[in-house]
Scaffold this active site. Structure first.
Site, PDB file in Angstrom:
ATOM      1  N   CYS A   4       0.744  -1.118  -0.084  1.00 38.61           N
ATOM      2  CA  CYS A   4      -0.059   0.094  -0.038  1.00 38.61           C
ATOM      3  C   CYS A   4       0.981   1.351   0.193  1.00 38.61           C
ATOM      4  O   CYS A   4       1.760   1.328   0.914  1.00 38.61           O
ATOM      5  CB  CYS A   4      -0.814  -0.016   1.279  1.00 38.61           C
ATOM      6  SG  CYS A   4      -1.861   1.609   1.291  1.00 38.61           S
ATOM      7  N   THR A  95      -8.787   5.571  -5.963  1.00 38.19           N
ATOM      8  CA  THR A  95      -7.710   4.976  -6.437  1.00 38.19           C
ATOM      9  C   THR A  95      -6.659   4.446  -5.800  1.00 38.19           C
ATOM     10  O   THR A  95      -5.937   3.519  -6.279  1.00 38.19           O
ATOM     11  CB  THR A  95      -7.124   5.897  -7.504  1.00 38.19           C
ATOM     12  OG1 THR A  95      -6.553   7.106  -6.707  1.00 38.19           O
ATOM     13  CG2 THR A  95      -7.943   6.468  -8.700  1.00 38.19           C
ATOM     14  N   HIS A 100      -8.699   7.729   2.841  1.00 37.56           N
ATOM     15  CA  HIS A 100      -8.194   9.007   2.800  1.00 37.56           C
ATOM     16  C   HIS A 100      -9.480   9.787   2.746  1.00 37.56           C
ATOM     17  O   HIS A 100     -10.447   9.763   1.885  1.00 37.56           O
ATOM     18  CB  HIS A 100      -7.001   9.014   1.777  1.00 37.56           C
ATOM     19  CG  HIS A 100      -7.504   8.662   0.580  1.00 37.56           C
ATOM     20  ND1 HIS A 100      -7.497   7.275   0.400  1.00 37.56           N
ATOM     21  CD2 HIS A 100      -7.979   9.555  -0.557  1.00 37.56           C
ATOM     22  CE1 HIS A 100      -7.940   7.372  -1.088  1.00 37.56           C
ATOM     23  NE2 HIS A 100      -8.011   8.489  -1.530  1.00 37.56           N
TER      24      HIS A 100
HETATM   25  P1  AMP Z   1      -8.763   8.945  -4.692  1.00 31.43           P
HETATM   26  O1  AMP Z   1      -8.611   8.582  -5.996  1.00 31.43           O
HETATM   27  O2  AMP Z   1      -9.916   9.449  -3.955  1.00 31.43           O
HETATM   28  O3  AMP Z   1      -8.283   7.526  -4.185  1.00 31.43           O
HETATM   29  O4  AMP Z   1      -7.536   9.753  -4.146  1.00 31.43           O
HETATM   30  C1  AMP Z   1      -6.088   9.405  -4.390  1.00 31.43           C
HETATM   31  C2  AMP Z   1      -5.304  10.487  -4.264  1.00 31.43           C
HETATM   32  O5  AMP Z   1      -3.813  10.288  -3.746  1.00 31.43           O
HETATM   33  C3  AMP Z   1      -5.361  11.358  -5.630  1.00 31.43           C
HETATM   34  O6  AMP Z   1      -5.548  12.682  -5.196  1.00 31.43           O
HETATM   35  C4  AMP Z   1      -3.790  11.069  -5.780  1.00 31.43           C
HETATM   36  O7  AMP Z   1      -3.218  12.384  -6.646  1.00 31.43           O
HETATM   37  C5  AMP Z   1      -3.200  11.115  -4.716  1.00 31.43           C
HETATM   38  N1  AMP Z   1      -1.651  10.391  -4.582  1.00 31.43           N
HETATM   39  C6  AMP Z   1      -1.292   9.147  -5.039  1.00 31.43           C
HETATM   40  N2  AMP Z   1       0.092   8.948  -4.758  1.00 31.43           N
HETATM   41  C7  AMP Z   1       0.297   9.778  -3.932  1.00 31.43           C
HETATM   42  C8  AMP Z   1       1.665   9.932  -3.294  1.00 31.43           C
HETATM   43  N3  AMP Z   1       2.740   9.338  -3.565  1.00 31.43           N
HETATM   44  N4  AMP Z   1       1.654  11.467  -2.728  1.00 31.43           N
HETATM   45  C9  AMP Z   1       0.698  12.097  -2.715  1.00 31.43           C
HETATM   46  N5  AMP Z   1      -0.748  11.890  -2.932  1.00 31.43           N
HETATM   47  C10 AMP Z   1      -0.692  11.067  -3.918  1.00 31.43           C
HETATM   48 ZN    ZN Z   2      -2.243   1.356   3.614  1.00 26.77          ZN
END
Ligand code: AMP
Ligand code: ZN
Length: 114
Positions: A4, A95, A100
């Site tokens: 993860c 995603t 979160h």
């Molecule tokens: P969701 O699409 O609601 O699952 O949100 C996942 C969020 O995580 C997206 O807005 C991505 O831009 C963000 N995200 C993915 N990888 C990272 C990372 N390494 N650091 C910061 N944000 C991330």
């Molecule tokens: Zn996790």
């Protein structure tokens, strides 16, 4: 959860721009900001989505909202307003399978969302 990415961020194995941290939660800037302010607030405990919450997680979720309030104050969003979003599952656009809370601010938002 070994694979993860958010657990890896919690462990410091992937870098992040931290906004807030305590023993229960971590907040960091979203890597692809959808607004001038876009931070994520996550529990340190791996919980996949809202669907996986149990009674024993109640304190974590309540705490996350209190942390969101503190961050909104710190980032000067209280007067203008801000949005907190949790996507759950594929059609909602989740995603990353580690629950979160997106805290978004610094511009107007439409309702209903697209
Ligand atoms: P969701 O699409 O609601 O699952 O949100 C996942 C969020 O995580 C997206 O807005 C991505 O831009 C963000 N995200 C993915 N990888 C990272 C990372 N390494 N650091 C910061 N944000 C991330
Ligand atoms: Zn996790």
């Amino acid at each position: 959860m070994e694979e993860c990415i958010f657990c890896k961020i919690v462990k410091g194995e992937i870098p992040s721009e931290k906004v807030y941290e305590d023993d229960m939660v971590l907040s960091f800037k979203d890597i692809e900001p959808a607004a001038p302010v876009h931070v994520l607030i996550i529990p340190k405990k791996h919980i996949e989505s809202i669907n996986d919450l149990t009674e024993e997680d109640s304190n974590i979720i309540a705490h996350i909202y209190l942390v969101a309030k503190q961050i909104a104050e710190k980032l000067d969003l209280v007067e203008t307003g801000y949005r907190i979003v949790t996507n759950c599952g594929e059609e909602a656009g989740q995603t990353v399978p580690h629950i979160h809370f997106h805290l978004l601010g610094g511009r107007p938002f439409k309702w209903p969302p697209g």
